[in-house]
Design a protein around this motif. Structure first.
Motif, PDB file in Angstrom:
ATOM      1  N   THR A  37     -57.373 -16.016-121.885  1.00 39.72           N
ATOM      2  CA  THR A  37     -56.218 -16.895-121.677  1.00 39.72           C
ATOM      3  C   THR A  37     -55.191 -16.225-120.772  1.00 39.72           C
ATOM      4  O   THR A  37     -54.638 -16.852-119.877  1.00 39.72           O
ATOM      5  CB  THR A  37     -55.575 -17.258-123.035  1.00 39.72           C
ATOM      6  N   SER A  40     -56.832 -15.565-117.071  1.00 39.97           N
ATOM      7  CA  SER A  40     -57.275 -16.741-116.325  1.00 39.97           C
ATOM      8  C   SER A  40     -56.475 -16.987-115.052  1.00 39.97           C
ATOM      9  O   SER A  40     -57.069 -17.150-113.978  1.00 39.97           O
ATOM     10  CB  SER A  40     -57.246 -17.976-117.231  1.00 39.97           C
ATOM     11  N   CYS A  66     -67.382 -16.702-125.961  1.00 40.75           N
ATOM     12  CA  CYS A  66     -67.543 -17.941-125.203  1.00 40.75           C
ATOM     13  C   CYS A  66     -66.338 -18.225-124.301  1.00 40.75           C
ATOM     14  O   CYS A  66     -66.480 -18.844-123.246  1.00 40.75           O
ATOM     15  CB  CYS A  66     -67.832 -19.119-126.122  1.00 40.75           C
ATOM     16  N   SER A  67     -65.169 -17.728-124.654  1.00 44.08           N
ATOM     17  CA  SER A  67     -63.994 -17.890-123.789  1.00 44.08           C
ATOM     18  C   SER A  67     -64.160 -17.097-122.501  1.00 44.08           C
ATOM     19  O   SER A  67     -63.748 -17.548-121.430  1.00 44.08           O
ATOM     20  CB  SER A  67     -62.724 -17.430-124.503  1.00 44.08           C
ATOM     21  N   LEU A  69     -67.095 -16.400-121.125  1.00 44.30           N
ATOM     22  CA  LEU A  69     -68.088 -17.149-120.350  1.00 44.30           C
ATOM     23  C   LEU A  69     -67.439 -18.343-119.655  1.00 44.30           C
ATOM     24  O   LEU A  69     -67.698 -18.606-118.478  1.00 44.30           O
ATOM     25  CB  LEU A  69     -69.223 -17.636-121.253  1.00 44.30           C
ATOM     26  N   SER A  70     -66.588 -19.038-120.375  1.00 46.25           N
ATOM     27  CA  SER A  70     -65.887 -20.193-119.805  1.00 46.25           C
ATOM     28  C   SER A  70     -65.013 -19.780-118.624  1.00 46.25           C
ATOM     29  O   SER A  70     -64.954 -20.467-117.599  1.00 46.25           O
ATOM     30  CB  SER A  70     -65.052 -20.863-120.893  1.00 46.25           C
ATOM     31  N   LEU A  71     -64.346 -18.641-118.752  1.00 43.88           N
ATOM     32  CA  LEU A  71     -63.515 -18.135-117.666  1.00 43.88           C
ATOM     33  C   LEU A  71     -64.372 -17.845-116.427  1.00 43.88           C
ATOM     34  O   LEU A  71     -63.992 -18.202-115.309  1.00 43.88           O
ATOM     35  CB  LEU A  71     -62.765 -16.881-118.108  1.00 43.88           C
ATOM     36  N   VAL A  73     -67.141 -19.268-115.571  1.00 42.03           N
ATOM     37  CA  VAL A  73     -67.541 -20.559-115.000  1.00 42.03           C
ATOM     38  C   VAL A  73     -66.393 -21.163-114.192  1.00 42.03           C
ATOM     39  O   VAL A  73     -66.594 -21.686-113.095  1.00 42.03           O
ATOM     40  CB  VAL A  73     -68.033 -21.524-116.097  1.00 42.03           C
ATOM     41  N   ARG A  74     -65.165 -21.079-114.718  1.00 35.14           N
ATOM     42  CA  ARG A  74     -64.000 -21.608-113.982  1.00 35.14           C
ATOM     43  C   ARG A  74     -63.773 -20.851-112.679  1.00 35.14           C
ATOM     44  O   ARG A  74     -63.484 -21.456-111.638  1.00 35.14           O
ATOM     45  CB  ARG A  74     -62.741 -21.565-114.851  1.00 35.14           C
ATOM     46  N   ARG A  77     -66.270 -21.962-110.204  1.00 29.94           N
ATOM     47  CA  ARG A  77     -65.931 -23.294-109.695  1.00 29.94           C
ATOM     48  C   ARG A  77     -64.913 -23.207-108.560  1.00 29.94           C
ATOM     49  O   ARG A  77     -65.040 -23.884-107.541  1.00 29.94           O
ATOM     50  CB  ARG A  77     -65.403 -24.170-110.828  1.00 29.94           C
ATOM     51  N   ALA A 102     -76.992 -18.826-122.824  1.00 29.27           N
ATOM     52  CA  ALA A 102     -76.001 -19.883-122.573  1.00 29.27           C
ATOM     53  C   ALA A 102     -76.435 -20.797-121.425  1.00 29.27           C
ATOM     54  O   ALA A 102     -75.728 -21.748-121.097  1.00 29.27           O
ATOM     55  CB  ALA A 102     -74.641 -19.257-122.263  1.00 29.27           C
TER      56      ALA A 102
END
Length: 143
Positions: A37, A40, A66-67, A69-71, A73-74, A77, A102
């Motif tokens: 967080t 990011s 998982c946070s 991993l999400s970061l 991916v962002r 992107r 994942a």
């Protein structure tokens, strides 16, 4: 703290190297929900800089949930939206397995070392890459 480095909850992201084509950012520590967080905005800032190639050195990362991993991916992107290329440097089999489980190992270009990332980029896989890897504009510009 400058725009070049951000530290949050024991994790740190800092610019390690840049030239006209490539930005290398080292991420160190636990990449969990709290750190992701806080990191990011900085990692997304790095992803939007005008370098064709962004290399995230994740070798010093000791934990990723998982946070984290999400970061990643962002960040990818943002890089892809500006026609750039993101390479992850990961040398731990555990993290490679997490990406594979994942369903993300084929999404990222993954290398064992920063040197390998700078020398051979362009094919998403979960290995270090074969000597016959196809080159990309990033590879051609760094040669």
């Amino acid at each position: 703290m400058t725009e070049e480095e951000v530290t949050a909850f024991g994790v740190r992201a800092r610019r390690v190297r840049s030239d006209r084509e490539t930005l290398v950012v080292e991420v160190r520590g636990d990449l969990d929900i709290l750190a992701a967080t806080r990191l990011s905005p900085q990692l997304e800032h790095f992803a939007q800089e005008p370098y064709p190639c962004l290399v995230l050195d994740l070798r010093p990362v000791s934990f990723m949930d998982c946070s984290g991993l999400s970061l990643l991916v962002r960040v990818r992107r943002h890089v892809v939206a500006r026609d750039g290329e993101l390479t992850l440097v990961i040398d731990r089999p555990f993290f490679r397995r997490v990406l594979r489980l994942a369903g993300l190992s084929g999404v990222f270009v993954i290398r064992d070392s920063v040197g390998d990332a700078l020398g051979r980029r362009g094919r998403a896989d979960s290995g270090a890459g074969a000597a016959g890897d196809a080159g990309t504009a990033c590879e051609a510009s760094s040669a």
